[in-house]
Design a protein around this motif. Structure first.
Motif, PDB file in Angstrom:
ATOM      1  N   LEU A  19       0.832  -1.211   0.000  1.00 23.73           N
ATOM      2  CA  LEU A  19       0.000   0.000   0.000  1.00 23.73           C
ATOM      3  C   LEU A  19       0.862   1.255   0.000  1.00 23.73           C
ATOM      4  N   VAL A  20       1.887   1.274   0.858  1.00 23.46           N
ATOM      5  CA  VAL A  20       2.750   2.451   0.957  1.00 23.46           C
ATOM      6  C   VAL A  20       3.539   2.644  -0.345  1.00 23.46           C
ATOM      7  N   SER A  21       4.032   1.552  -0.913  1.00 24.45           N
ATOM      8  CA  SER A  21       4.753   1.645  -2.182  1.00 24.45           C
ATOM      9  C   SER A  21       3.868   2.232  -3.270  1.00 24.45           C
ATOM     10  N   SER A  22       2.606   1.786  -3.315  1.00 26.38           N
ATOM     11  CA  SER A  22       1.666   2.289  -4.310  1.00 26.38           C
ATOM     12  C   SER A  22       1.397   3.774  -4.107  1.00 26.38           C
ATOM     13  N   GLN A  23       1.211   4.179  -2.846  1.00 27.36           N
ATOM     14  CA  GLN A  23       0.913   5.580  -2.556  1.00 27.36           C
ATOM     15  C   GLN A  23       2.093   6.483  -2.892  1.00 27.36           C
ATOM     16  N   THR A  27       9.032   1.870  -4.792  1.00 25.04           N
ATOM     17  CA  THR A  27       9.080   0.581  -4.115  1.00 25.04           C
ATOM     18  C   THR A  27       9.726   0.698  -2.743  1.00 25.04           C
ATOM     19  N   VAL A  28       9.011   0.227  -1.725  1.00 25.13           N
ATOM     20  CA  VAL A  28       9.619   0.041  -0.414  1.00 25.13           C
ATOM     21  C   VAL A  28      10.334  -1.295  -0.483  1.00 25.13           C
ATOM     22  N   LYS A  29      11.658  -1.291  -0.389  1.00 25.17           N
ATOM     23  CA  LYS A  29      12.460  -2.457  -0.745  1.00 25.17           C
ATOM     24  C   LYS A  29      12.226  -3.652   0.170  1.00 25.17           C
ATOM     25  N   GLU A  30      12.119  -3.408   1.471  1.00 27.02           N
ATOM     26  CA  GLU A  30      12.030  -4.503   2.424  1.00 27.02           C
ATOM     27  C   GLU A  30      10.829  -4.334   3.349  1.00 27.02           C
ATOM     28  N   VAL A  31      10.333  -5.455   3.849  1.00 31.24           N
ATOM     29  CA  VAL A  31       9.343  -5.419   4.931  1.00 31.24           C
ATOM     30  C   VAL A  31      10.122  -5.247   6.227  1.00 31.24           C
ATOM     31  N   PRO A  32       9.742  -4.307   7.098  1.00 31.70           N
ATOM     32  CA  PRO A  32      10.485  -4.154   8.352  1.00 31.70           C
ATOM     33  C   PRO A  32      10.354  -5.389   9.229  1.00 31.70           C
TER      34      PRO A  32
END
Length: 205
Positions: A19-23, A27-32
């Protein structure tokens, strides 16, 4: 000592990353990493993080400044009470140096709070928050300015996503209100309303 666990809510973080990457259209590279702690461990982890932000000497200077501005009374034990105040307010915490979301395991955490922490993770990938170490303390101008940029941005993105995906993100949005009540506030450390307002202002983008 209870072993930290992977909270069931942590399973939603890959979805929130999408969702955050789309917004952000980036691309958010990794899941925390996401860990859940029982109360004593959670408080210790949070205090460790907070105490790296300001020394006793720095907190004394903040106390003098806040008293001078009339934001706290002279009777307020700032160094000890400010940590208690953050314990009440920190429903979840993102540690940029560890790329980890820290959660309390004795209360259910709402989707918007988790989403907010994933935005902090995205900010950290872009900015490397650990490079902001020279910004010291909690309530002086530079700390508040950085806080307003990071928290305001995270809140802005979170609210936009809630409006776009209300069915997935809104049903449990009241859960976090139980957190402060579960922690309690010692009478001797009653947080001045002016300090609460200054803290909250950082989230109003």
């Amino acid at each position: 000592v209870k072993t930290p666990s992977l909270d069931t809510r942590c399973q939603d973080l890959p979805y929130y990353r999408k969702l955050v990457s789309s917004q952000l259209n980036q691309t958010v590279k990794e899941v925390p990493v996401c860990m859940s702690y029982e109360r004593a461990q959670y408080e210790r982890r949070l205090l460790d993080i907070l105490k790296k932000e300001a020394s006793s000497e720095e907190l004394l200077l903040e106390k003098i400044m806040l008293e001078h501005l009339g934001l706290i009374p002279k009777t307020y034990d700032y160094e000890n009470c400010i940590f208690q105040a953050f314990l009440r307010l920190a429903i979840a915490v993102y540690s940029p140096s560890e790329h980890t979301v820290l959660l309390p395991d004795w209360i259910s955490i709402s989707s918007p709070i988790l989403l907010h922490e994933v935005v902090h993770h995205a900010q950290n990938e872009q900015l490397d928050m650990t490079s902001m170490a020279p910004i010291r303390g909690f309530f002086h101008d530079s700390a508040l300015a950085v806080g307003a940029l990071l928290e305001g941005d995270a809140e802005f993105i979170t609210q936009k996503l809630i409006r776009r995906h209300p069915q997935q993100l809104l049903p449990d949005s009241t859960k976090e209100s139980l957190f402060a009540d579960s922690v309690g506030e010692p009478e001797t450390c009653h947080t001045p309303p002016t300090l609460k307002a200054l803290f909250a202002a950082q989230y109003r983008y």
